[in-house]
Scaffold this motif. Structure first.
Motif, PDB file in Angstrom:
ATOM      1  N   SER A  86       0.839  -1.218   0.000  1.00 27.12           N
ATOM      2  CA  SER A  86       0.000   0.000   0.000  1.00 27.12           C
ATOM      3  C   SER A  86       0.863   1.254   0.000  1.00 27.12           C
ATOM      4  CB  SER A  86      -0.890   0.003   1.256  1.00 27.12           C
ATOM      5  OG  SER A  86      -0.145   0.505   2.366  1.00 27.12           O
ATOM      6  N   GLN A  87       0.211   2.354  -0.172  1.00 28.78           N
ATOM      7  CA  GLN A  87       0.824   3.665   0.035  1.00 28.78           C
ATOM      8  C   GLN A  87       1.137   3.814   1.524  1.00 28.78           C
ATOM      9  OE1 GLN A  87       1.456   6.316  -2.031  1.00 28.78           O
ATOM     10  NE2 GLN A  87       0.935   5.105  -3.838  1.00 28.78           N
ATOM     11  N   TYR A  88       1.930   4.782   1.901  1.00 34.68           N
ATOM     12  CA  TYR A  88       2.042   5.145   3.316  1.00 34.68           C
ATOM     13  C   TYR A  88       0.693   5.751   3.693  1.00 34.68           C
ATOM     14  CZ  TYR A  88       7.103   4.758   2.672  1.00 34.68           C
ATOM     15  OH  TYR A  88       8.365   4.305   2.375  1.00 34.68           O
ATOM     16  N   TYR A  93      -8.523  -0.460  -0.394  1.00 37.98           N
ATOM     17  CA  TYR A  93      -9.059  -1.138  -1.585  1.00 37.98           C
ATOM     18  C   TYR A  93      -8.049  -1.252  -2.733  1.00 37.98           C
ATOM     19  CZ  TYR A  93     -13.369  -0.140   0.928  1.00 37.98           C
ATOM     20  OH  TYR A  93     -14.337  -0.080   1.904  1.00 37.98           O
ATOM     21  N   ASP A  94      -7.141  -0.292  -2.818  1.00 34.52           N
ATOM     22  CA  ASP A  94      -6.165  -0.203  -3.914  1.00 34.52           C
ATOM     23  C   ASP A  94      -5.347  -1.493  -3.979  1.00 34.52           C
ATOM     24  OD1 ASP A  94      -3.512   2.254  -4.644  1.00 34.52           O
ATOM     25  OD2 ASP A  94      -4.065   0.364  -5.617  1.00 34.52           O
ATOM     26  N   GLY A  95      -5.528  -2.241  -5.047  1.00 35.17           N
ATOM     27  CA  GLY A  95      -4.785  -3.500  -5.228  1.00 35.17           C
ATOM     28  C   GLY A  95      -5.465  -4.679  -4.558  1.00 35.17           C
ATOM     29  N   ASN A 127       5.721  -4.786  -4.809  1.00 37.70           N
ATOM     30  CA  ASN A 127       6.158  -3.405  -4.991  1.00 37.70           C
ATOM     31  C   ASN A 127       5.458  -2.669  -6.124  1.00 37.70           C
ATOM     32  OD1 ASN A 127       8.577  -1.791  -3.736  1.00 37.70           O
ATOM     33  ND2 ASN A 127       8.542  -1.170  -5.846  1.00 37.70           N
ATOM     34  N   GLU A 128       4.115  -2.770  -6.119  1.00 37.55           N
ATOM     35  CA  GLU A 128       3.388  -2.060  -7.189  1.00 37.55           C
ATOM     36  C   GLU A 128       3.417  -0.556  -6.929  1.00 37.55           C
ATOM     37  OE1 GLU A 128       0.588  -0.147  -7.170  1.00 37.55           O
ATOM     38  OE2 GLU A 128       0.441   0.007  -9.331  1.00 37.55           O
ATOM     39  N   GLU A 129       3.284  -0.142  -5.654  1.00 36.24           N
ATOM     40  CA  GLU A 129       3.077   1.293  -5.393  1.00 36.24           C
ATOM     41  C   GLU A 129       4.310   2.142  -5.700  1.00 36.24           C
ATOM     42  OE1 GLU A 129       0.453   2.694  -5.064  1.00 36.24           O
ATOM     43  OE2 GLU A 129      -0.995   1.301  -4.261  1.00 36.24           O
ATOM     44  N   GLY A 130       5.482   1.611  -5.467  1.00 35.96           N
ATOM     45  CA  GLY A 130       6.682   2.383  -5.779  1.00 35.96           C
ATOM     46  C   GLY A 130       6.894   3.579  -4.858  1.00 35.96           C
ATOM     47  N   GLU A 192     -11.230   2.368  -9.488  1.00 37.59           N
ATOM     48  CA  GLU A 192     -10.928   3.336 -10.551  1.00 37.59           C
ATOM     49  C   GLU A 192      -9.918   4.389 -10.113  1.00 37.59           C
ATOM     50  OE1 GLU A 192     -14.260   5.797 -11.691  1.00 37.59           O
ATOM     51  OE2 GLU A 192     -12.892   7.217 -12.657  1.00 37.59           O
ATOM     52  N   GLN A 193     -10.011   4.797  -8.868  1.00 35.18           N
ATOM     53  CA  GLN A 193      -9.114   5.824  -8.307  1.00 35.18           C
ATOM     54  C   GLN A 193      -9.318   7.169  -9.010  1.00 35.18           C
ATOM     55  OE1 GLN A 193      -5.439   3.346  -8.890  1.00 35.18           O
ATOM     56  NE2 GLN A 193      -5.266   3.525  -6.664  1.00 35.18           N
ATOM     57  N   GLY A 194     -10.464   7.357  -9.552  1.00 33.12           N
ATOM     58  CA  GLY A 194     -10.837   8.620 -10.196  1.00 33.12           C
ATOM     59  C   GLY A 194     -12.345   8.798 -10.053  1.00 33.12           C
ATOM     60  N   SER A 381      -8.401   8.214  -3.894  1.00 35.25           N
ATOM     61  CA  SER A 381      -7.533   7.050  -3.692  1.00 35.25           C
ATOM     62  C   SER A 381      -6.175   7.538  -3.190  1.00 35.25           C
ATOM     63  CB  SER A 381      -7.374   6.267  -4.991  1.00 35.25           C
ATOM     64  OG  SER A 381      -6.616   5.092  -4.761  1.00 35.25           O
ATOM     65  N   HIS A 382      -5.332   6.576  -2.785  1.00 31.22           N
ATOM     66  CA  HIS A 382      -4.026   6.931  -2.202  1.00 31.22           C
ATOM     67  C   HIS A 382      -4.239   7.845  -0.994  1.00 31.22           C
ATOM     68  CE1 HIS A 382      -1.203   5.821  -5.792  1.00 31.22           C
ATOM     69  NE2 HIS A 382      -1.977   4.832  -5.386  1.00 31.22           N
ATOM     70  N   ARG A 383      -5.297   7.496  -0.234  1.00 29.14           N
ATOM     71  CA  ARG A 383      -5.681   8.293   0.930  1.00 29.14           C
ATOM     72  C   ARG A 383      -6.468   7.372   1.853  1.00 29.14           C
ATOM     73  NH1 ARG A 383      -9.718  12.483   1.997  1.00 29.14           N
ATOM     74  NH2 ARG A 383      -8.668  14.291   2.866  1.00 29.14           N
TER      75      ARG A 383
HETATM   76 MN    MN Z   1      -1.778   2.770  -5.945  1.00 29.07          MN
END
Ligand code: MN
Ligand code: HGY
Ligand code: MN
Length: 411
Positions: A86-88, A93-95, A127-130, A192-194, A381-383
């Motif tokens: 995940s993101q920090y 849901y992402d992934g 390591n998808e998020e990078g 979707e993240q949008g 997303s990313h939140r």
């Molecule tokens: Mn992501």
């Protein structure tokens, strides 16, 4: 196809349980790549894959595969999945719905005692998020021969820890080579993240392609000095040049192309003290568009802006493009399979292009690929507040089940 059905209760309970791993106190998760929380998530996925009768393989960059045999072991498998890092302080849901949704597809086929013609493989990519180790989609990138393993192992986080060391530390450095192999096709279910699905009040989209993007790293080197006695005309302030470049990103996105997006997401200041003129500022740039030439022009323009900003302030600078991936349309046959599946299930839908990068970007280079999107509430997303209604996740997973069965029944 037939009476294979998603068991929503099982799936939702599993999702809630998985969301407890690395949970933050604001309904998000903090499971950055190869962290202890990511390690716990990985072990959980391996356990659940095995419980579902899958034979599990970990490759040399920690990609986790679960295989279910079909009637004909010689046929190339249908691969489907996503990522669990995940993101920090990111969303739950992402992934994750792509991996747990794929596992639920397997469970539904098990319940119905159905063996597909083709073998099935579910995957959780590394390591998808990078965010901890750049670039993103590193695990799928190695698997698709975009990056070599040594490059992946050498990637460092901000504390100087390498991807290879951390992979070893959490004991997910598998023996299986991470390299392209014959695959019939790849599907990825993802939020979707949008904002578009929610704006159209639709539960699902067939994804027709992904934006290309460039990630860059810039360092301005100025001169630390006392914030009080140092006259303004004697300063070499790395922060001033950085702010010029941040403004330039907006000027470029405003003038280069309708879908171009640009972001300065990460900034590190040294010595980062209230009464010291910033000596060093290291920051990142992220430009994306469905038109590769627009990304190229944006990268050229921002490099010029960096040079001018450094000249004005009397600074040295370093510029590095960390990664560049071209925009790509997905495979028409796989898009059609997703559309047919949605139509047979009777859902309204639309077609979208993804502004977010996904492992599917790289799989699309080695096998027929497409994606399925479900809505993100408020387009967030990313939140931590990332949220998708469960009914929409159910729709997306039903579509994945149908699409996988369609492709897996083809000999
Ligand atoms: Mn992501
Ligand atoms: O950056 C992206 O689009 C993805 O989250 N790695
Ligand atoms: Mn993702």
């Amino acid at each position: 196809m037939g009476d294979v059905t998603i068991d929503n209760q099982r799936y939702r309970e599993r999702f809630e349980k998985f969301s407890e791993i690395g949970a933050t106190d604001r309904e998000g998760v903090n499971r950055p790549s190869l962290s202890n929380e990511n390690k716990e998530a990985r072990y959980t996925i391996v356990e659940w894959f095995r419980d579902a009768g899958l034979s599990v393989t970990i490759d040399e960059v920690g990609n986790i595969f679960g295989r279910r045999e079909g009637n004909d072991a010689d046929l190339d498998p249908v691969l489907f999945g996503s990522h669990i890092d995940s993101q920090y302080n990111g969303g739950r849901y992402d992934g994750v719905i792509g991996v747990l949704g794929s596992l639920e597809v397997i469970e539904a086929l098990n319940d119905a005692n159905i063996t597909t013609e083709r073998p099935l493989e579910v995957v959780a990519w590394s390591n998808e998020e990078g965010v901890r180790f750049q670039p993103d989609m590193l695990g799928s990138g190695v698997f698709c021969d975009i990056f070599d393993v040594e490059y992946a192992y050498s990637r460092e986080d901000k504390n100087g820890k390498t991807f290879g060391e951390e992979l070893e530390r959490i004991d997910f450095k598998g023996d299986t080579p991470s390299e392209p192999r014959p695959l019939h096709c790849y599907f990825e279910l993802h939020v979707e993240q949008g904002p578009f699905l929610e704006q159209e009040d639709l539960p699902v989209a067939a994804v027709e392609g992904v934006f290309g993007f460039s990630w860059m790293n810039v360092t301005f080197e100025g001169q630390a000095n006392h914030a009080g006695p140092t006259p303004m005309d004697m300063r070499h302030d790395a922060m001033v040049a950085t702010s010029d470049v941040v403004q330039a990103v907006r000027r470029i996105t405003a003038t280069e192309g309708t879908d171009l997006v640009g972001t300065v997401g990460s900034v590190d200041v040294w010595p980062n003290a209230i009464n010291v003129i910033p000596e060093t500022v290291e920051f990142t740039l992220d430009f994306r568009s469905y038109d590769d030439e627009v990304v190229e022009t944006a990268v050229q323009r921002i490099q010029q802006e960096i040079e001018w900003a450094a000249e004005r302030e009397g600074l040295k600078y370093e510029f590095e493009e960390i990664m560049r991936i071209d925009a790509d349309p997905f495979d028409q046959g796989c898009i059609d399979t997703v559309v047919e599946s949605i139509e047979e299930l009777g859902y309204d839908y639309t077609r979208l292009v993804s502004g977010a990068g996904h492992d599917a970007n790289y799989l699309n280079k080695i096998c027929p690929t497409s994606m399925i999107f479900v809505p993100s509430v408020d387009g967030i997303s990313h939140r931590e507040s990332e949220y998708t209604e469960w009914e929409d996740i159910q729709v997306g997973t039903e579509v994945l089940l149908e699409a996988v069965q369609k492709q897996a029944s083809k000999s």
